[in-house]
Each structure stands twice: as structure tokens, then as C-alpha cells.
Enzyme design. Sequence first.
Site, PDB file in Angstrom:
ATOM      1  N   LEU A  85       0.861  -1.195   0.000  1.00 24.55           N
ATOM      2  CA  LEU A  85       0.000   0.000   0.000  1.00 24.55           C
ATOM      3  C   LEU A  85       0.889   1.234   0.000  1.00 24.55           C
ATOM      4  CD1 LEU A  85      -2.560  -0.511   2.931  1.00 24.55           C
ATOM      5  CD2 LEU A  85      -3.116  -0.400   0.499  1.00 24.55           C
ATOM      6  N   HIS A  86       0.656   2.161  -0.888  1.00 27.40           N
ATOM      7  CA  HIS A  86       1.410   3.418  -0.790  1.00 27.40           C
ATOM      8  C   HIS A  86       0.706   4.620  -1.415  1.00 27.40           C
ATOM      9  CE1 HIS A  86       2.439   2.524  -4.938  1.00 27.40           C
ATOM     10  NE2 HIS A  86       2.892   3.738  -5.063  1.00 27.40           N
ATOM     11  N   ARG A  87      -0.409   4.388  -2.127  1.00 28.80           N
ATOM     12  CA  ARG A  87      -1.079   5.525  -2.786  1.00 28.80           C
ATOM     13  C   ARG A  87      -1.586   6.506  -1.741  1.00 28.80           C
ATOM     14  NH1 ARG A  87       0.313   5.599  -7.554  1.00 28.80           N
ATOM     15  NH2 ARG A  87       0.533   3.497  -8.295  1.00 28.80           N
ATOM     16  N   ARG A 119       6.240   6.047   3.105  1.00 25.15           N
ATOM     17  CA  ARG A 119       5.053   6.900   3.297  1.00 25.15           C
ATOM     18  C   ARG A 119       4.022   6.193   4.173  1.00 25.15           C
ATOM     19  NH1 ARG A 119       1.684  10.650   0.519  1.00 25.15           N
ATOM     20  NH2 ARG A 119       3.042  10.993  -1.242  1.00 25.15           N
ATOM     21  N   ASP A 144      -1.997  -1.581  -4.214  1.00 30.74           N
ATOM     22  CA  ASP A 144      -2.489  -0.401  -4.944  1.00 30.74           C
ATOM     23  C   ASP A 144      -1.429   0.068  -5.941  1.00 30.74           C
ATOM     24  OD1 ASP A 144      -0.616   0.777  -3.266  1.00 30.74           O
ATOM     25  OD2 ASP A 144      -2.074   1.999  -2.153  1.00 30.74           O
TER      26      ASP A 144
END
Length: 386
Positions: free
Chosen positions: A222-224, A257, A300
Site C-alpha cells: 500500500l502506498h497511494r 510513506r 495499490d
Amino acid sequence: MHKPTSGARAPDSILCVVGARPNFMKMAPIMAALGDLEPKLAVSLVHTGQHYDAAMNHQYFEALGIPQPDTNLEVGSGSHAVQTAEVMRRFEPVLDAKRPSAVLVVGDVNSTLACALVAAKKGIPVIHVEAGLRSFDRAMPEEINRILTDQISDLLFITERSGRENLLREGIADSRIRFVGNVMIDTLRRNLEKAVPVAGILKDACRGTFLDGHDGYAVLTLHRPSNVDDPDTLRTLLETVLKIGARLPVIFPLHPRTRAMIERFGFNKMLDVHELLQLPPIGYLEMLGLMKDARVVLTDSGGIQEETTALGVPCITLRNNTERPITVDEGTNTIAGQDPAKILAAFDEIMRGGGKAGRVPEFWDGQASVRIAASIHEWLKNGLRD
Ligand code: UD1
């Protein structure tokens, strides 16, 4: 404002640009294929420094055999405006000094657009690899980067046929578009045998027994910003992942992030369960090893949707759209968005053995970079004409 650079440019030299992690696996085979061309082409590499941590960066250069960059602009992190502006400001003198025949950019990160824009304004032709992908979601920063980069590119290499339709709709001449396939899959095929086995990754993480008593595992990335920057969205996603974890252990390499957001929102405690293994960002060969033997990958990322399709591993995409529709139409990808019911339904289907088998899309055959190099060679020979 600068005038376009005048005077003769050094003949037949390509300046390649990378900035962030997903650029590295795309650039590796392109540089190798350009290096194999005869007569020899002068190929140089600029790293903008958008990603700078060793784990996001040096590991990839080493594992993929990418030559050391001739220049590192060391821009680091910042808001979109600051990061893009800083890349532009620092790239301009490099371009003035090198005066290449063309600048080659890949993908859709801020560095891609920033360097393309500097080159285009100086009258230096731009080559865009992975052109034409569209999510039709302008809330994604990458979508803006894709549209604008394609508009100012002279030669556009597409990974799937949908790219041509998108580019033609936006008024790009067909003569500039080349369907060559997917360079990321070139890298995947070349490295599959070197993939690090899951057991080794778990041992290194001091969790050698993590999968004992289980029939396989899931991988999560996940990083969006749309998934991780909002506490409610991130909490809902993580709660859903924990439900999945109760049935199949989940391995979760964390983007910086995402780690920062989990800490900021105080979600650490909630994730401190036996069935979820958090890892720091891992290298390319480790990620390949994790994905290749996973029962399902939840992500994502755009690139991972493609890699799972090439590997034949089921993928659940935690976004409401994809710019890579072939992974859904022909591959193993299911778009589930952020809705827990949809995610769990897709997961159930896969656990019942009903996940998509998929097939490998046209030209995802490990030869995309060779086609790109041949096409660039021809284009240079024809005096950069379409
Ligand atoms: C960028 C790309 C995205 C790509 C992703 C892959 C844009 C708009 N986004 O997003 O398309 O999918 O890379 O990772 O270009 N950070 C570190 N160390 C690093 C790099 C970043 O700690 O080496 C942290 C910083 O807190 C930074 C944050 O990650 O502020 C975000 O980095 P940034 O490069 O702005 O965007 P990504 O989310 O990585």
C-alpha cells in the site's frame, strides 16, 4: 524564460532519466538493449534523487545491474510543486552540458514529467516508455504526469493496445506510437531464477516460523496517497487486511510513506498481531520471491498488477480503477477498490480456487526493450522523423 537551445547537438546520444523505485526495473533492460546497439550509441543516466533511501534505491541498482548514474540531482522529497520544480531546475544545466539527441523517460512519476518538460522546452526530443496508460482519474498525480508527458513526447512506446486508443483520442499522431510490450516484464523474466525464496526472507526477518501450520500466504503493498493519507480509509483497509490475516497470513513490506502514516495515526498497535508480518521496504529479488509463491497479492501499485499477471498469481487491486486494463481483461487482476465487502468477496473467491487464471498479454515476452532499442535506432537513422 530560456530560448530553445541552438546549435548542433552531439549525434546519437540518449540521456535516460530515473527518479523513483518503479523506474529502476523499467530502465534496467532498456539501458542494456541500447548498449547492445551497433553502431554504438552514447547512453547516459541521470537519477533525479526523488527516491533516496538505500532500501528504495541502491539495492535496486545493484540487483538489476543498472550502471551508476552519471549524475544524481539529489532532489529528495517535497510537495508535488517543490519536487517537480526542483527536478526541473537541477536538470536544465545537465541537459545544457550533455546536449543529447533525445531524452528517454519511463513511467509516470514526478521526475518523468519534470525532465520531459525541460527537454521539450529546449527542443530536445522526448521518448516516453510506458506511454498511453490512463486511469481516467485526475485525482491521481500520476494521471496528470502521464497525460502531460505524452503530450510533449516525440516517440511513445506502449505496453498494451489500449494505450494507442488513449493517445489517439488525445490527438497524438499514430506515427509516433509504437506497441512494443512491457519492459517491466523483461526484468521479471530475466530475474525470476534469482528471486529470493520466501523462507530466506522470513529467516532474515527473524520470523522463520511465520508460515508454519499455514497453507500459503498473502502479500500486501500500500502506498497511494488516496489509500494511506486519510486515517479513515487506511483504518478500513487495515481492518479488512486483518480479517484476511485470520485466514491466511499476510506479509506486508512497508513503503516509507505508509509507515509514516501508520505511526502518525497510531495504528501500530492494531497491526501488532501474529498473522501480519510487517517488513521494511524490500529489494527487487525479495519482492519477486514473495509474489511468485503467494496465493494472492493485495496492492495499490500499478507495476504489481502487471507483475502478478505475468506470474499468473491472483491480484486484488485496492483502487477503484486501473490504468492497466489488460491486467483485468486478460490477466489475474480484480479491481476491488476500498470497499471491505468487495475485497473480502474477491479474497473468498480466490481461496475457493476460483481466482482468475489469466494469460500473459501480447508482447509481455521479455523482448520489449530489444524492440524499443531497435525502434530508437531506426528513428535516429531517419533523422528523428516519425
Ligand atoms: C512515488 C510516485 C508514485 C510511485 C511511488 C513508488 C509520484 C507522484 N509518485 O510516490 O507514482 O508509485 O513513488 O514508490 O512521483 N520517502 C522516503 N524515502 C525515499 C523516498 C520517499 O522516506 O527514498 C518518503 C518521504 O516521506 C516522502 C514520501 O516517502 O515524502 C513520498 O515520496 P514521494 O517520492 O513524494 O512519493 P511516493 O509516495 O514514493
